[in-house]
Design an enzyme around this catalytic site. Structure first.
Site: not given
Ligand code: DGY
Length: 321
Positions: A237, A266, A285
């Protein structure tokens, strides 16, 4: 049966599953995320919502969603859903563990290779006419084979990352909240505290969820511990990294480069200085974005909704404490 608000078109059979279970499905028509007021309105009229990582659910939205029983994120992460506030209102939050670890590790590996061997920078240069001859000094990268990989967060994605490192005969160090001796044996990896992992790794790959404890886990102090020749890879993240500190470290040449599939915010605004560094790779992402995996994620979210609206326990509840 229930009314389900789905915040985006999803691949696979998720929407058919919901309809076959007798639910009334309303899908946000836009290709982009619903703006906050549309998300609030969608939640207000729904018994369940199938959400994406960029749908930021606030306490006020939850207050307005009187019938809402479940928020099913099409993601393994769930920091966007305010799980503690949802719990106060009796709303279950679910995620999609298990199905995306290998796909995400593939992408983390792609980013690691791209950053270390100038894949993106040299592609850009080639398209711009820069390939005029074979050069003994152009786009010199660093070797991945035999290097040291530092994994921060040894969950299922961190483990998948470690497995791939074997083929490259890497030394793998990991830092994790809990030490995992069984995984150390099985994967041939070594536990170390975060500072030591940062100090020893040629590549630092982040695999922690975003929580109050991990926000800005990688900040100026941690970046200063990294080798000047090391790369930072983030598929976790954006908020796990202090981006201003990262920008400063890159500007001052204190690390060799970074590859980021996640940023804060984002999308990353186009005037962000991170775009100006040739040794930074930024992707939107997409670490879990294989067709098969995204379909499985959506179907898993749908299965959670079907369970909760059917009066059964959710298949993949997240801790909401
Ligand atoms: C998640 O699954 O948390 C990713 O960041 C998106 O696929």
């Amino acid at each position: 049966m229930g009314k389900v608000f789905v915040t985006r078109q999803t691949p696979g059979r998720a929407l058919d599953m919901l309809r076959e279970a007798g639910h009334d499905v309303e899908t946000w028509p836009g290709a982009d995320a619903p703006p906050p007021e549309a998300l609030a309105a969608g939640l207000a009229g729904a018994d369940a919502a199938l959400t994406m990582v960029v749908d930021h659910v606030t306490a006020a939205m939850l207050d307005g969603a009187k019938n809402l029983r479940v928020l099913a994120n099409m993601a393994v992460g769930f920091d966007n859903l305010n799980p503690a506030e949802a719990a106060k209102r009796g709303i279950v939050v679910t995620n999609t563990p298990g199905v995306l670890a290998e796909t995400t590790a593939d992408m983390a590996w792609a980013l690691l290779m791209a950053a270390s061997r100038n894949v993106v920078a040299s592609d850009r240069d080639t398209r711009a006419g820069g390939w005029t001859t074979w050069s003994p000094t152009a786009f010199l990268g660093v070797d991945v084979f035999g290097a040291t990989l530092g994994i921060v967060g040894l969950g299922e994605i961190g483990e998948a990352m470690a497995r791939r490192a074997r083929g490259f005969e890497m030394r793998v160090l990991y830092a994790s909240r809990t030490r995992k001796p069984e995984a150390e044996q099985r994967l041939g990896i070594e536990f170390a505290i975060l500072d030591d992992v940062l100090g020893a790794a040629d590549f630092v790959s982040l695999h922690t969820p975003l929580t109050a404890e991990t926000r800005h886990l990688i900040s100026a102090r941690e970046l200063a511990l990294m080798k000047r020749s090391a790369f930072l890879i983030n598929t976790a993240r954006g908020g796990v990294v202090d981006q201003d500190a990262l920008t400063a470290a890159l500007r001052e040449g204190r690390i060799a480069g970074a590859a980021l599939d996640v940023t804060d915010p984002e999308p990353l605004p186009l005037d962000n200085p991170l775009y100006s560094f040739p040794n930074v790779v930024i992707t939107p992402h997409i670490a879990s974005a294989s067709l098969a995996t995204r379909a499985r994620m959506a179907e898993m979210a749908a299965a959670n909704i079907i369970a909760v609206l059917g009066g059964r326990p959710p298949v993949n509840p997240v801790p909401q404490g």
